[in-house]
Design an enzyme around this catalytic site. Structure first.
Site, PDB file in Angstrom:
ATOM      1  N   LYS A  52     -11.927  13.983  44.014  1.00 38.72           N
ATOM      2  CA  LYS A  52     -10.606  14.614  43.956  1.00 38.72           C
ATOM      3  C   LYS A  52      -9.505  13.559  44.075  1.00 38.72           C
ATOM      4  O   LYS A  52      -8.535  13.586  43.317  1.00 38.72           O
ATOM      5  CB  LYS A  52     -10.459  15.662  45.067  1.00 38.72           C
ATOM      6  N   ALA A  67      -9.167  16.285  50.098  1.00 40.26           N
ATOM      7  CA  ALA A  67     -10.171  16.707  51.076  1.00 40.26           C
ATOM      8  C   ALA A  67     -11.083  17.754  50.450  1.00 40.26           C
ATOM      9  O   ALA A  67     -10.744  18.380  49.447  1.00 40.26           O
ATOM     10  CB  ALA A  67      -9.491  17.271  52.324  1.00 40.26           C
ATOM     11  N   ASP A  68     -12.227  17.926  51.066  1.00 39.98           N
ATOM     12  CA  ASP A  68     -13.149  18.979  50.663  1.00 39.98           C
ATOM     13  C   ASP A  68     -13.811  19.527  51.918  1.00 39.98           C
ATOM     14  O   ASP A  68     -14.136  18.765  52.831  1.00 39.98           O
ATOM     15  CB  ASP A  68     -14.215  18.451  49.705  1.00 39.98           C
ATOM     16  N   THR A  69     -13.973  20.834  51.950  1.00 42.34           N
ATOM     17  CA  THR A  69     -14.661  21.485  53.057  1.00 42.34           C
ATOM     18  C   THR A  69     -15.858  22.233  52.505  1.00 42.34           C
ATOM     19  O   THR A  69     -15.743  22.962  51.523  1.00 42.34           O
ATOM     20  CB  THR A  69     -13.721  22.459  53.799  1.00 42.34           C
ATOM     21  N   ALA A 104     -14.581  16.432  54.455  1.00 49.55           N
ATOM     22  CA  ALA A 104     -14.407  15.027  54.108  1.00 49.55           C
ATOM     23  C   ALA A 104     -12.975  14.825  53.643  1.00 49.55           C
ATOM     24  O   ALA A 104     -12.406  15.677  52.959  1.00 49.55           O
ATOM     25  CB  ALA A 104     -15.384  14.616  53.011  1.00 49.55           C
TER      26      ALA A 104
END
Length: 192
Positions: A52, A67-69, A104
């Site tokens: 991303k 970010a990624d969840t 992250a």
């Protein structure tokens, strides 16, 4: 130096505001979020955040924060449910069990990339059909990894977490603050 948030998430904007950070621009990254075959949740989540950050167009001096969840039930990745039926299935799978929420964060300036990931253990209470139906009816499950958002009505379904609450919401503030400071972005600009 501009700070560009590579996410359309209002939760991430709200969390950044808690530490006095307002992005100069919001440019959500458009990437394929399909896990690779046999990809484990933690490496998947870190790969998504980094991809991303890389996908957002920015000037050489600009900072891109992405970010990624991901919700992980064992080795299984529970992403954002595509429909109500999948959200119900996620909740039924999580009911009465512990799972991990991995968030992250990636920060990019030019070719330089900083990243961190945070793993939080979460337990969902044993859910009745009435609770599942009631939560689904709120619509709060939409666009949320694992089909729930701890900061909303689903907070009543989560009796225990071990780790970072803000990471479960979508952006671990301690780690994000450290990354921004490492990249030379001032935090607490209005501090005394």
């Amino acid at each position: 130096m501009q700070l560009i948030l590579g996410s359309a998430s209002p939760r991430r904007r709200d969390l950044l505001a808690q530490i006095g950070v307002t992005p100069d621009d919001i440019r959500p990254a458009d990437i394929d979020e399909t896990p690779n075959p046999r990809e484990l949740p933690r490496p998947y989540c870190l790969r998504m955040a980094c991809e991303k950050a890389a996908a957002v167009t920015a000037g050489a001096a600009d900072l891109v924060l992405a970010a990624d969840t991901t919700v992980a039930l064992g080795r299984r990745i529970l992403g954002k449910p595509e429909d109500e039926a999948e959200a119900r299935g996620f909740l039924a799978s999580l009911s009465g069990r512990r799972h991990r929420v991995i968030t992250a964060v990636a920060l990019r300036r030019g070719d330089r990339l900083w990243h961190r990931d945070v793993v939080t253990a979460v337990r969902m209470k044993q859910l009745s059909q009435v609770e599942i139906d009631g939560y689904i009816a709120t619509g709060d499950w939409q666009g949320k990894a694992g089909g729930y958002g701890i900061q909303g009505p689903a907070g009543a379904l989560i009796p225990w977490i071990s780790g970072s609450f803000t990471a479960v919401v979508g952006l671990p503030l301690a780690e994000t603050s450290a990354l921004l400071q490492a990249a030379g972005y001032p935090i607490w600009k209005g501090g005394a």
